[in-house]
Design a protein around this motif. Structure first.
Motif, PDB file in Angstrom:
ATOM      1  N   LEU A   1       0.662  -1.000   0.513  1.00  8.52           N
ATOM      2  CA  LEU A   1       0.224   0.389   0.067  1.00  8.52           C
ATOM      3  C   LEU A   1       1.127   1.180  -0.606  1.00  8.52           C
ATOM      4  CD1 LEU A   1      -2.822   1.262   0.409  1.00  8.52           C
ATOM      5  CD2 LEU A   1      -2.652   0.716   2.634  1.00  8.52           C
TER       6      LEU A   1
ATOM      7  N   THR B   1       2.235  -0.898   5.548  1.00 10.70           N
ATOM      8  CA  THR B   1       2.428  -1.714   4.793  1.00 10.70           C
ATOM      9  C   THR B   1       4.058  -2.090   4.342  1.00 10.70           C
ATOM     10  OG1 THR B   1      -0.128  -1.431   4.940  1.00 10.70           O
ATOM     11  CG2 THR B   1       0.985  -3.175   3.129  1.00 10.70           C
TER      12      THR B   1
ATOM     13  N   PRO C   1      -2.356  -5.071   4.593  1.00  7.41           N
ATOM     14  CA  PRO C   1      -3.200  -5.080   6.434  1.00  7.41           C
ATOM     15  C   PRO C   1      -3.838  -6.157   7.313  1.00  7.41           C
ATOM     16  CG  PRO C   1      -3.413  -3.295   5.455  1.00  7.41           C
ATOM     17  CD  PRO C   1      -3.258  -4.212   4.832  1.00  7.41           C
TER      18      PRO C   1
ATOM     19  N   VAL D   1      -9.804  -5.691   9.606  1.00  9.07           N
ATOM     20  CA  VAL D   1      -9.183  -5.041   8.561  1.00  9.07           C
ATOM     21  C   VAL D   1     -10.338  -5.630   7.388  1.00  9.07           C
ATOM     22  CG1 VAL D   1      -8.320  -3.680   6.090  1.00  9.07           C
ATOM     23  CG2 VAL D   1      -7.065  -4.298   8.241  1.00  9.07           C
TER      24      VAL D   1
ATOM     25  N   ILE E   1       3.051  -0.873  15.994  1.00 10.91           N
ATOM     26  CA  ILE E   1       2.417   0.498  15.264  1.00 10.91           C
ATOM     27  C   ILE E   1       2.158   1.852  16.519  1.00 10.91           C
ATOM     28  CG2 ILE E   1       0.196   2.052  14.438  1.00 10.91           C
ATOM     29  CD1 ILE E   1       1.328  -0.226  12.557  1.00 10.91           C
TER      30      ILE E   1
ATOM     31  N   GLN F   1       1.357   5.761  15.635  1.00  6.88           N
ATOM     32  CA  GLN F   1       1.144   6.989  15.529  1.00  6.88           C
ATOM     33  C   GLN F   1       1.245   8.666  15.680  1.00  6.88           C
ATOM     34  OE1 GLN F   1      -0.598   5.647  12.813  1.00  6.88           O
ATOM     35  NE2 GLN F   1      -1.967   3.780  13.219  1.00  6.88           N
TER      36      GLN F   1
ATOM     37  N   HIS G   1      -5.867   7.219   6.910  1.00  2.00           N
ATOM     38  CA  HIS G   1      -6.311   6.024   6.981  1.00  2.00           C
ATOM     39  C   HIS G   1      -7.799   6.304   8.100  1.00  2.00           C
ATOM     40  CE1 HIS G   1      -6.585   1.376   6.548  1.00  2.00           C
ATOM     41  NE2 HIS G   1      -6.678   1.747   5.135  1.00  2.00           N
TER      42      HIS G   1
ATOM     43  N   GLN H   1      -8.150   3.136   9.778  1.00  2.00           N
ATOM     44  CA  GLN H   1      -7.384   2.903  10.771  1.00  2.00           C
ATOM     45  C   GLN H   1      -6.843   3.922  12.129  1.00  2.00           C
ATOM     46  OE1 GLN H   1      -7.224  -0.643  11.805  1.00  2.00           O
ATOM     47  NE2 GLN H   1      -8.670  -1.491  10.604  1.00  2.00           N
TER      48      GLN H   1
ATOM     49  N   GLN I   1      -7.393   4.559  15.623  1.00  2.00           N
ATOM     50  CA  GLN I   1      -6.525   4.299  16.932  1.00  2.00           C
ATOM     51  C   GLN I   1      -6.280   5.619  17.784  1.00  2.00           C
ATOM     52  OE1 GLN I   1      -3.099   2.597  14.925  1.00  2.00           O
ATOM     53  NE2 GLN I   1      -4.056   0.476  13.530  1.00  2.00           N
TER      54      GLN I   1
ATOM     55  N   SER J   1      -4.143   6.071   2.766  1.00  2.00           N
ATOM     56  CA  SER J   1      -3.723   4.972   3.576  1.00  2.00           C
ATOM     57  C   SER J   1      -2.833   6.410   4.089  1.00  2.00           C
ATOM     58  CB  SER J   1      -1.324   4.528   2.995  1.00  2.00           C
ATOM     59  OG  SER J   1      -1.141   5.956   1.463  1.00  2.00           O
ATOM     60  N   THR J   2      -1.880   6.425   5.526  1.00  2.00           N
ATOM     61  CA  THR J   2      -1.452   7.320   6.375  1.00  2.00           C
ATOM     62  C   THR J   2      -0.224   8.164   5.438  1.00  2.00           C
ATOM     63  OG1 THR J   2       0.125   4.947   7.014  1.00  2.00           O
ATOM     64  CG2 THR J   2      -1.767   5.937   7.681  1.00  2.00           C
TER      65      THR J   2
ATOM     66  N   THR K   1       0.309  -4.691  14.501  1.00  2.00           N
ATOM     67  CA  THR K   1      -1.249  -4.298  13.500  1.00  2.00           C
ATOM     68  C   THR K   1      -0.367  -5.451  12.652  1.00  2.00           C
ATOM     69  OG1 THR K   1      -1.734  -2.401  13.032  1.00  2.00           O
ATOM     70  CG2 THR K   1      -2.094  -4.179  10.869  1.00  2.00           C
TER      71      THR K   1
ATOM     72  N   PHE L   1       0.042  -8.368   9.289  1.00  2.00           N
ATOM     73  CA  PHE L   1       0.190  -8.500   7.907  1.00  2.00           C
ATOM     74  C   PHE L   1       0.418  -9.118   7.417  1.00  2.00           C
ATOM     75  CE2 PHE L   1       1.694  -4.013   9.609  1.00  2.00           C
ATOM     76  CZ  PHE L   1       1.118  -2.524   8.910  1.00  2.00           C
TER      77      PHE L   1
HETATM   78  O1  LIG Z   1      -2.300   3.386   5.592  1.00  2.00           O
HETATM   79  C1  LIG Z   1      -1.353   2.632   6.163  1.00  2.00           C
HETATM   80  O2  LIG Z   1       0.297   3.334   6.448  1.00  2.00           O
HETATM   81  C2  LIG Z   1      -1.420   1.723   6.168  1.00  2.00           C
HETATM   82  O3  LIG Z   1      -0.350   0.781   5.790  1.00  2.00           O
HETATM   83  C3  LIG Z   1      -2.493   0.568   6.276  1.00  2.00           C
HETATM   84  C4  LIG Z   1      -2.534   0.544   7.483  1.00  2.00           C
HETATM   85  C5  LIG Z   1      -3.830  -0.508   8.319  1.00  2.00           C
HETATM   86  O4  LIG Z   1      -5.516  -0.437   7.360  1.00  2.00           O
HETATM   87  O5  LIG Z   1      -4.127  -0.815   9.044  1.00  2.00           O
HETATM   88  C6  LIG Z   1      -1.556  -0.291   8.941  1.00  2.00           C
HETATM   89  C7  LIG Z   1      -1.768   0.146   9.074  1.00  2.00           C
HETATM   90  C8  LIG Z   1      -2.042   0.943  10.698  1.00  2.00           C
HETATM   91  O6  LIG Z   1      -2.911   0.509  11.565  1.00  2.00           O
HETATM   92  C9  LIG Z   1      -2.729   1.878  10.076  1.00  2.00           C
HETATM   93  C10 LIG Z   1      -2.906   1.938   8.788  1.00  2.00           C
END
Ligand SMILES: O=C(O)C(=O)C[C@]1(C(=O)O)C=C[C@@H](O)C=C1
Length: 287
Positions: free
Chosen positions: A8, A15, A54, A63, A86, A88, A110, A112, A116, A135-136, A180, A182
Protein backbone atom coordinates in the motif's frame (compact mmCIF):
# COMPACT_ATOMS: atom_id res chain seq x y z
CA UNK A 1 14.73 -12.75 -11.96
CA UNK A 2 13.54 -10.23 -9.37
CA UNK A 3 9.91 -10.73 -8.46
CA UNK A 4 7.52 -7.98 -7.40
CA UNK A 5 5.87 -7.45 -4.03
CA UNK A 6 2.92 -5.01 -4.03
CA UNK A 7 2.34 -2.84 -0.95
CA UNK A 8 0.00 0.00 0.00
CA UNK A 9 1.61 3.23 -1.19
CA UNK A 10 2.86 5.84 -1.47
CA UNK A 11 6.21 5.42 0.30
CA UNK A 12 6.00 5.72 4.08
CA UNK A 13 3.06 3.44 4.96
CA UNK A 14 3.10 0.85 7.71
CA UNK A 15 2.39 -1.73 5.01
CA UNK A 16 5.62 -0.73 3.26
CA UNK A 17 7.52 -1.46 6.49
CA UNK A 18 5.91 -4.89 6.62
CA UNK A 19 6.65 -5.46 2.91
CA UNK A 20 10.32 -4.52 3.40
CA UNK A 21 10.58 -6.93 6.34
CA UNK A 22 9.10 -9.74 4.21
CA UNK A 23 11.42 -8.80 1.29
CA UNK A 24 14.52 -8.83 3.49
CA UNK A 25 16.97 -11.40 2.09
CA UNK A 26 14.63 -12.27 -0.80
CA UNK A 27 14.96 -11.23 -4.44
CA UNK A 28 11.75 -9.19 -4.20
CA UNK A 29 11.12 -5.63 -5.34
CA UNK A 30 8.48 -3.76 -3.30
CA UNK A 31 6.15 -1.72 -5.57
CA UNK A 32 3.48 0.73 -4.34
CA UNK A 33 -0.23 0.31 -5.17
CA UNK A 34 -2.97 2.82 -4.29
CA UNK A 35 -5.24 0.60 -2.20
CA UNK A 36 -5.76 -2.88 -0.75
CA UNK A 37 -8.08 -4.04 -3.53
CA UNK A 38 -5.57 -3.04 -6.23
CA UNK A 39 -2.84 -4.99 -4.39
CA UNK A 40 -4.89 -8.18 -4.19
CA UNK A 41 -6.15 -7.83 -7.77
CA UNK A 42 -2.62 -7.25 -9.07
CA UNK A 43 -1.47 -10.53 -7.51
CA UNK A 44 -4.60 -12.31 -8.70
CA UNK A 45 -4.14 -11.24 -12.32
CA UNK A 46 -0.38 -12.12 -12.28
CA UNK A 47 0.77 -8.49 -12.56
CA UNK A 48 2.95 -9.05 -9.47
CA UNK A 49 3.93 -12.29 -7.75
CA UNK A 50 3.21 -11.24 -4.16
CA UNK A 51 1.34 -8.64 -2.11
CA UNK A 52 1.29 -7.46 1.51
CA UNK A 53 -1.92 -6.22 3.11
CA UNK A 54 -2.97 -5.25 6.67
CA UNK A 55 -5.24 -7.86 8.27
CA UNK A 56 -5.97 -6.87 11.86
CA UNK A 57 -5.12 -4.17 14.37
CA UNK A 58 -5.02 -4.69 18.12
CA UNK A 59 -7.08 -1.53 18.80
CA UNK A 60 -9.45 -1.40 15.85
CA UNK A 61 -9.83 -5.08 14.88
CA UNK A 62 -10.09 -6.68 11.46
CA UNK A 63 -9.37 -4.76 8.27
CA UNK A 64 -12.66 -5.79 6.67
CA UNK A 65 -11.56 -4.80 3.17
CA UNK A 66 -8.69 -7.31 3.28
CA UNK A 67 -10.73 -10.11 4.83
CA UNK A 68 -13.70 -9.69 2.50
CA UNK A 69 -11.62 -9.43 -0.68
CA UNK A 70 -9.67 -12.58 0.24
CA UNK A 71 -12.95 -14.41 0.89
CA UNK A 72 -15.13 -13.19 -1.96
CA UNK A 73 -13.05 -11.85 -4.81
CA UNK A 74 -9.71 -13.64 -5.12
CA UNK A 75 -8.31 -17.06 -4.39
CA UNK A 76 -4.85 -16.34 -3.01
CA UNK A 77 -3.17 -18.31 -0.25
CA UNK A 78 -1.71 -16.53 2.77
CA UNK A 79 2.04 -17.31 2.78
CA UNK A 80 3.19 -15.48 5.90
CA UNK A 81 2.16 -13.11 8.66
CA UNK A 82 4.03 -10.35 10.45
CA UNK A 83 2.86 -8.39 13.49
CA UNK A 84 4.36 -4.89 13.61
CA UNK A 85 4.21 -2.40 16.49
CA UNK A 86 2.34 0.71 15.36
CA UNK A 87 3.03 4.24 16.58
CA UNK A 88 0.79 7.01 15.27
CA UNK A 89 2.03 10.61 15.16
CA UNK A 90 0.43 13.93 14.29
CA UNK A 91 2.40 15.48 11.43
CA UNK A 92 2.25 19.01 10.00
CA UNK A 93 4.05 20.77 7.14
CA UNK A 94 7.52 21.97 8.03
CA UNK A 95 7.65 25.68 8.85
CA UNK A 96 9.65 28.08 11.01
CA UNK A 97 6.78 28.56 13.47
CA UNK A 98 5.08 25.20 13.91
CA UNK A 99 1.29 25.21 13.69
CA UNK A 100 -0.34 25.10 17.18
CA UNK A 101 -2.80 22.22 17.61
CA UNK A 102 -5.65 24.70 18.17
CA UNK A 103 -5.15 26.13 14.63
CA UNK A 104 -5.46 22.79 12.82
CA UNK A 105 -8.71 22.64 10.85
CA UNK A 106 -8.39 19.31 9.08
CA UNK A 107 -6.83 15.92 9.92
CA UNK A 108 -6.19 13.44 7.14
CA UNK A 109 -5.40 9.74 7.53
CA UNK A 110 -6.32 6.14 6.87
CA UNK A 111 -9.53 5.12 8.73
CA UNK A 112 -7.60 2.58 10.86
CA UNK A 113 -5.11 5.26 11.99
CA UNK A 114 -7.95 7.70 12.83
CA UNK A 115 -9.73 4.95 14.77
CA UNK A 116 -6.55 4.25 16.77
CA UNK A 117 -6.35 7.93 17.79
CA UNK A 118 -10.01 8.80 18.55
CA UNK A 119 -9.42 9.95 22.15
CA UNK A 120 -6.46 12.11 21.21
CA UNK A 121 -8.46 13.79 18.43
CA UNK A 122 -11.51 14.36 20.61
CA UNK A 123 -9.47 15.87 23.44
CA UNK A 124 -6.94 17.90 21.47
CA UNK A 125 -8.46 18.74 18.08
CA UNK A 126 -12.24 18.98 18.62
CA UNK A 127 -12.40 21.78 16.01
CA UNK A 128 -10.80 19.76 13.20
CA UNK A 129 -12.69 17.91 10.49
CA UNK A 130 -11.56 14.37 9.70
CA UNK A 131 -10.78 13.21 6.17
CA UNK A 132 -10.27 9.55 5.37
CA UNK A 133 -7.72 8.75 2.67
CA UNK A 134 -6.29 5.49 1.30
CA UNK A 135 -3.17 5.39 3.48
CA UNK A 136 -1.35 7.23 6.23
CA UNK A 137 1.48 8.08 3.81
CA UNK A 138 -0.95 9.55 1.28
CA UNK A 139 -2.20 11.78 4.11
CA UNK A 140 1.39 12.77 4.95
CA UNK A 141 2.22 13.49 1.31
CA UNK A 142 -0.96 15.57 0.83
CA UNK A 143 -0.29 17.68 3.93
CA UNK A 144 3.33 18.25 2.86
CA UNK A 145 2.15 19.41 -0.56
CA UNK A 146 -0.12 22.08 1.01
CA UNK A 147 2.26 23.81 3.46
CA UNK A 148 0.06 26.92 3.71
CA UNK A 149 -3.04 25.00 4.78
CA UNK A 150 -3.64 24.38 8.53
CA UNK A 151 -3.79 20.61 7.98
CA UNK A 152 -2.29 17.65 9.79
CA UNK A 153 -1.77 13.97 8.95
CA UNK A 154 -1.63 10.91 11.18
CA UNK A 155 1.05 8.36 10.34
CA UNK A 156 4.49 6.89 11.02
CA UNK A 157 7.37 9.02 12.25
CA UNK A 158 9.28 7.86 9.15
CA UNK A 159 7.25 10.35 7.13
CA UNK A 160 9.21 13.31 8.52
CA UNK A 161 12.24 11.87 6.68
CA UNK A 162 10.36 11.23 3.43
CA UNK A 163 8.30 14.44 3.16
CA UNK A 164 8.83 18.08 4.31
CA UNK A 165 6.93 17.50 7.55
CA UNK A 166 7.50 17.86 11.27
CA UNK A 167 5.92 16.37 14.38
CA UNK A 168 3.02 18.33 15.90
CA UNK A 169 2.77 15.57 18.49
CA UNK A 170 4.40 12.16 18.76
CA UNK A 171 2.72 8.92 19.89
CA UNK A 172 -0.93 9.88 19.74
CA UNK A 173 -2.51 6.40 19.59
CA UNK A 174 -5.05 5.80 22.35
CA UNK A 175 -3.43 2.58 23.60
CA UNK A 176 0.28 1.92 23.78
CA UNK A 177 0.11 -1.79 22.95
CA UNK A 178 -0.74 -1.09 19.30
CA UNK A 179 0.06 -3.83 16.79
CA UNK A 180 -1.10 -4.58 13.26
CA UNK A 181 -0.90 -8.02 11.66
CA UNK A 182 0.05 -7.95 7.97
CA UNK A 183 -0.24 -10.92 5.64
CA UNK A 184 1.80 -11.83 2.61
CA UNK A 185 -0.24 -13.41 -0.19
CA UNK A 186 1.05 -14.86 -3.42
CA UNK A 187 0.48 -17.16 -6.31
CA UNK A 188 3.81 -18.96 -5.92
CA UNK A 189 5.39 -20.46 -2.81
CA UNK A 190 8.14 -18.40 -1.22
CA UNK A 191 11.02 -19.69 0.87
CA UNK A 192 10.27 -17.98 4.17
CA UNK A 193 12.69 -17.80 7.09
CA UNK A 194 12.01 -20.49 9.68
CA UNK A 195 9.64 -19.56 12.49
CA UNK A 196 8.79 -21.43 15.64
CA UNK A 197 5.20 -20.38 15.14
CA UNK A 198 2.79 -21.42 12.42
CA UNK A 199 -0.83 -20.67 11.73
CA UNK A 200 -3.57 -22.10 9.56
CA UNK A 201 -6.52 -19.91 8.61
CA UNK A 202 -9.78 -21.51 7.52
CA UNK A 203 -13.20 -20.35 6.50
CA UNK A 204 -16.14 -22.39 7.74
CA UNK A 205 -19.64 -22.09 6.29
CA UNK A 206 -22.50 -23.62 8.24
CA UNK A 207 -25.10 -25.43 6.09
CA UNK A 208 -27.94 -23.81 8.01
CA UNK A 209 -28.49 -22.20 11.36
CA UNK A 210 -29.28 -25.00 13.83
CA UNK A 211 -28.79 -25.07 17.62
CA UNK A 212 -25.24 -25.97 18.55
CA UNK A 213 -23.84 -25.78 15.00
CA UNK A 214 -20.92 -23.55 15.94
CA UNK A 215 -20.46 -25.52 19.16
CA UNK A 216 -19.98 -28.70 17.08
CA UNK A 217 -17.42 -26.95 14.87
CA UNK A 218 -15.45 -25.80 17.89
CA UNK A 219 -15.75 -29.22 19.57
CA UNK A 220 -13.86 -30.79 16.63
CA UNK A 221 -10.86 -28.65 17.64
CA UNK A 222 -11.40 -28.74 21.40
CA UNK A 223 -11.23 -32.50 21.98
CA UNK A 224 -8.12 -32.72 19.76
CA UNK A 225 -6.53 -29.97 21.91
CA UNK A 226 -6.02 -27.80 18.82
CA UNK A 227 -5.47 -24.20 19.87
CA UNK A 228 -7.54 -21.52 18.11
CA UNK A 229 -6.32 -17.92 18.26
CA UNK A 230 -9.17 -16.15 16.48
CA UNK A 231 -12.74 -16.77 15.50
CA UNK A 232 -14.59 -14.10 13.66
CA UNK A 233 -17.83 -13.96 11.71
CA UNK A 234 -18.09 -12.09 8.41
CA UNK A 235 -21.25 -11.72 6.34
CA UNK A 236 -21.62 -14.15 3.41
CA UNK A 237 -23.22 -11.16 1.61
CA UNK A 238 -26.01 -13.52 0.48
CA UNK A 239 -28.60 -12.82 3.19
CA UNK A 240 -28.96 -10.83 6.38
CA UNK A 241 -27.72 -12.90 9.31
CA UNK A 242 -25.75 -15.35 7.13
CA UNK A 243 -22.09 -15.65 8.10
CA UNK A 244 -18.77 -17.28 7.43
CA UNK A 245 -16.56 -18.07 10.37
CA UNK A 246 -12.89 -17.23 9.94
CA UNK A 247 -10.82 -19.37 12.29
CA UNK A 248 -7.09 -19.06 12.99
CA UNK A 249 -5.45 -22.21 14.28
CA UNK A 250 -2.21 -21.38 16.02
CA UNK A 251 -0.33 -24.62 15.73
CA UNK A 252 2.08 -26.36 13.40
CA UNK A 253 0.04 -28.22 10.80
CA UNK A 254 -0.35 -31.77 12.06
CA UNK A 255 -0.84 -34.22 9.23
CA UNK A 256 -3.43 -36.25 11.11
CA UNK A 257 -5.02 -33.97 13.71
CA UNK A 258 -6.00 -31.00 11.55
CA UNK A 259 -7.34 -32.95 8.54
CA UNK A 260 -9.25 -35.07 11.08
CA UNK A 261 -10.85 -31.95 12.56
CA UNK A 262 -11.73 -30.63 9.08
CA UNK A 263 -13.28 -33.98 8.11
CA UNK A 264 -15.37 -33.97 11.30
CA UNK A 265 -16.62 -30.46 10.55
CA UNK A 266 -17.46 -31.43 6.95
CA UNK A 267 -19.30 -34.50 8.23
CA UNK A 268 -21.80 -32.24 10.04
CA UNK A 269 -22.47 -30.53 6.70
CA UNK A 270 -20.14 -27.51 6.95
CA UNK A 271 -17.79 -26.37 4.21
CA UNK A 272 -14.15 -25.79 5.08
CA UNK A 273 -11.95 -23.61 2.87
CA UNK A 274 -8.27 -23.25 3.75
CA UNK A 275 -6.91 -19.72 3.32
CA UNK A 276 -3.34 -20.77 4.10
CA UNK A 277 -0.86 -22.45 6.40
CA UNK A 278 2.00 -20.08 7.08
CA UNK A 279 4.75 -18.99 9.47
CA UNK A 280 4.19 -15.92 11.57
CA UNK A 281 6.69 -13.44 12.93
CA UNK A 282 6.63 -10.67 15.51
CA UNK A 283 8.68 -7.59 14.65
CA UNK A 284 10.13 -5.90 17.71
CA UNK A 285 11.40 -2.52 16.52
CA UNK A 286 9.13 0.49 16.72
CA UNK A 287 8.97 3.50 14.40
O1 LIG B 1 -2.02 3.52 5.94
C1 LIG B 1 -1.05 2.79 6.22
O2 LIG B 1 0.06 3.20 6.54
C2 LIG B 1 -1.26 1.34 6.19
O3 LIG B 1 -0.30 0.62 5.99
C3 LIG B 1 -2.63 0.78 6.47
C4 LIG B 1 -2.89 0.52 7.94
C5 LIG B 1 -4.17 -0.36 8.11
O4 LIG B 1 -4.95 -0.53 7.19
O5 LIG B 1 -4.38 -0.86 9.22
C6 LIG B 1 -1.78 -0.26 8.51
C7 LIG B 1 -1.42 -0.15 9.80
C8 LIG B 1 -2.06 0.79 10.72
O6 LIG B 1 -2.97 0.02 11.49
C9 LIG B 1 -2.82 1.85 10.01
C10 LIG B 1 -3.12 1.76 8.68
Amino acid sequence: MEKKLAFLGPHGTFTEQAARAFANGQALKPVPYPNIIEILNAVNRHEVEYGVVPMENSIEGTVNMTMDWLIHEVDLPILGELALPITQNLLVAKRDNPLPLSDITRVLSHPQAIAQSHNFLRENLPQASIEYVNSTALAAQTVSEHPDEPWAAIGTGLNVELYPLQFAQEQIQDFSNNYTRFVLVGREPLDMPASEREKTTILVTLPEDFPGALYQVLAAFAWRKINLSRIESRPTKKALGSYYFVIDIEQKMDEILLPGAFAEIEAIGCQVRQLGTYPFYLHQTNS
